[in-house]
Design a protein around this motif. Structure first.
Motif, short mmCIF file in Angstrom:
data_model
loop_
_atom_site.label_atom_id
_atom_site.label_comp_id
_atom_site.label_asym_id
_atom_site.label_seq_id
_atom_site.Cartn_x
_atom_site.Cartn_y
_atom_site.Cartn_z
N LYS A 98 -7.18 0.32 -4.20
CA LYS A 98 -6.56 1.63 -4.00
C LYS A 98 -6.37 1.92 -2.52
CE LYS A 98 -6.89 6.47 -5.37
NZ LYS A 98 -7.72 7.49 -6.04
N ALA A 99 -7.38 1.61 -1.72
CA ALA A 99 -7.28 1.83 -0.27
C ALA A 99 -6.28 0.88 0.37
CB ALA A 99 -8.66 1.68 0.37
N ALA A 100 -6.34 -0.39 -0.02
CA ALA A 100 -5.44 -1.38 0.56
C ALA A 100 -3.98 -1.05 0.27
CB ALA A 100 -5.78 -2.78 0.03
N LEU A 101 -3.73 -0.55 -0.93
CA LEU A 101 -2.35 -0.21 -1.31
C LEU A 101 -1.93 1.15 -0.77
CD1 LEU A 101 -2.36 -1.48 -5.00
CD2 LEU A 101 -1.31 -2.58 -3.01
N GLY A 102 -2.89 1.97 -0.38
CA GLY A 102 -2.56 3.30 0.12
C GLY A 102 -1.91 4.15 -0.96
N ILE A 103 -2.55 4.20 -2.12
CA ILE A 103 -1.99 4.93 -3.26
C ILE A 103 -1.79 6.40 -2.90
CG2 ILE A 103 -2.42 5.66 -5.65
CD1 ILE A 103 -1.68 2.67 -5.33
#
Length: 164
Positions: free
Chosen positions: A53-58
């Motif tokens: 979730k953080a890596a994708l910047g949801i």
């Protein structure tokens, strides 16, 4: 910009640290089963979900697709573990004293399987893994469809890495 890079890296380090801690606990007396094993598996799953979730910047408008995907990951991991356990396809090699652990790879102390039984177990495990991926694919596709171009580039790097 730096925050977008640093935050996923820090979360990734936390997930890896937790994973190594769980592996160490399993090697030092923890069987990976029971309440402790289930809690460790749940923590690992939640760590992976938080990292992704953080890596994708949801973003707010992507939460419905993200939540469906995250729920799919949770269901897949819980179902996959119980299926692997029932097929006896564990990777155990016995305890520190060389005794078999009942997972098919000991030295003759109960639970040993023939080469053909081990092959059947691996085939069953792989079939479960394929079914899990097929069930997750439409959820991943729905998430991928709502990502912007930069998020898609990141998704291409992190979604199918080991531990997906």
């Amino acid at each position: 910009m730096i925050g977008k890079v640093i935050r996923p890296l820090v979360l990734g380090i936390l997930v890896l640290t937790a994973s190594f801690g769980m592996a160490s606990a399993a090697q030092h007396g923890g069987s990976g089963g029971g309440k402790m094993g289930a809690e460790m598996r749940a923590a690992k799953i939640e760590g992976r979900i938080a990292f992704l979730k953080a890596a994708l910047g949801i973003k707010e408008n992507q939460l419905a697709a993200w939540n469906a995907y995250a729920d799919g990951l949770r269901a897949q991991k819980h179902k996959g573990h119980s299926s692997r356990g029932s097929h006896g396809g564990g990777k155990g090699k016995g305890d520190a004293k060389g005794k078999g652990n009942g997972k098919g790879h000991g030295d003759g102390h109960g639970g040993n399987k023939t080469a053909m039984e081990q092959m059947d177990s691996r085939i069953a495990m792989m079939q479960t893994h394929i079914a899990d991926l097929e069930a997750l694919k439409p959820l991943a596709a729905a998430l991928y469809a709502v990502l912007d171009d930069d998020q898609k580039k990141m998704a291409n790097k992190v979604l199918m890495k080991k531990g997906h």
